[in-house]
Write a protein that holds these residues in place. Structure first.
Motif, PDB file in Angstrom:
ATOM      1  N   GLN A 219      -2.831  11.026  -8.749  1.00  0.00           N
ATOM      2  CA  GLN A 219      -2.895  10.004  -9.790  1.00  0.00           C
ATOM      3  C   GLN A 219      -1.632   9.152  -9.693  1.00  0.00           C
ATOM      4  N   TRP A 220      -1.842   7.884  -9.381  1.00  0.00           N
ATOM      5  CA  TRP A 220      -0.757   6.917  -9.294  1.00  0.00           C
ATOM      6  C   TRP A 220      -0.591   6.220 -10.635  1.00  0.00           C
ATOM      7  N   LYS A 221       0.633   5.850 -10.941  1.00  0.00           N
ATOM      8  CA  LYS A 221       0.897   5.052 -12.146  1.00  0.00           C
ATOM      9  C   LYS A 221       1.954   4.006 -11.782  1.00  0.00           C
TER      10      LYS A 221
ATOM     11  N   PHE B  41      -3.026   3.784  -2.658  1.00  0.00           N
ATOM     12  CA  PHE B  41      -2.919   2.857  -3.787  1.00  0.00           C
ATOM     13  C   PHE B  41      -2.417   1.537  -3.236  1.00  0.00           C
ATOM     14  N   CYS B  42      -3.225   0.501  -3.382  1.00  0.00           N
ATOM     15  CA  CYS B  42      -2.891  -0.832  -2.889  1.00  0.00           C
ATOM     16  C   CYS B  42      -2.832  -1.772  -4.091  1.00  0.00           C
ATOM     17  N   TYR B  43      -1.787  -2.602  -4.144  1.00  0.00           N
ATOM     18  CA  TYR B  43      -1.633  -3.485  -5.299  1.00  0.00           C
ATOM     19  C   TYR B  43      -1.038  -4.818  -4.861  1.00  0.00           C
TER      20      TYR B  43
ATOM     21  N   ILE C 122      -0.817   0.488 -14.737  1.00  0.00           N
ATOM     22  CA  ILE C 122      -1.939   0.575 -13.820  1.00  0.00           C
ATOM     23  C   ILE C 122      -2.074   2.035 -13.393  1.00  0.00           C
ATOM     24  N   TYR C 123      -3.280   2.587 -13.513  1.00  0.00           N
ATOM     25  CA  TYR C 123      -3.561   3.960 -13.086  1.00  0.00           C
ATOM     26  C   TYR C 123      -4.592   3.911 -11.973  1.00  0.00           C
ATOM     27  N   TYR C 124      -4.403   4.760 -10.960  1.00  0.00           N
ATOM     28  CA  TYR C 124      -5.334   4.771  -9.841  1.00  0.00           C
ATOM     29  C   TYR C 124      -5.430   6.184  -9.286  1.00  0.00           C
ATOM     30  N   ASN C 125      -6.634   6.661  -9.080  1.00  0.00           N
ATOM     31  CA  ASN C 125      -6.863   8.023  -8.599  1.00  0.00           C
ATOM     32  C   ASN C 125      -7.485   7.987  -7.207  1.00  0.00           C
ATOM     33  N   ASN C 126      -6.638   7.886  -6.204  1.00  0.00           N
ATOM     34  CA  ASN C 126      -7.094   7.823  -4.823  1.00  0.00           C
ATOM     35  C   ASN C 126      -5.895   8.159  -3.940  1.00  0.00           C
TER      36      ASN C 126
ATOM     37  N   GLN D 236       0.854  -1.188   0.000  1.00  0.00           N
ATOM     38  CA  GLN D 236       0.000   0.000   0.000  1.00  0.00           C
ATOM     39  C   GLN D 236       0.887   1.234   0.000  1.00  0.00           C
TER      40      GLN D 236
END
Length: 84
Positions: free
Chosen positions: A28-30, A49-51, A42-46, A13
């Motif tokens: 915006q995470w990438k 960011f957990c992967y 992978i794009y995530y707007n928060n 995380q």
């Protein structure tokens, strides 16, 4: 040697709570997998960011933060995570 080596199937995380930017409103995470042409970023707007890493390899993490006046700041951590 990587500073951040983890075994396969590790869930990580990320957050930007240590950012000194005032008025953060739009992150915006990438996530980029290095040297893999089949990988789709992978794009995530928060804020968080957990992967779950299901593939071995080297990953770059990029975060772009926009403040409440529209200013943007991007930080890239090249080959930040290695999954072994």
């Amino acid at each position: 040697m990587y500073q951040n080596e983890f075994p396969l199937l590790t869930q990580l995380q990320f957050n930007y709570s240590l950012s000194t930017m005032d008025g953060k409103v739009k992150p915006q995470w990438k996530l980029i997998k290095e040297n893999d042409k089949k990988w789709k970023n992978i794009y995530y707007n928060n804020p968080y960011f957990c992967y779950l890493f299901t593939q071995k390899g080297s990953y770059t993490l990029e975060l772009t933060i926009t403040d409440n006046e529209g200013n943007k700041k991007t930080k890239t951590k090249k080959e930040f995570v290695k999954i072994i």
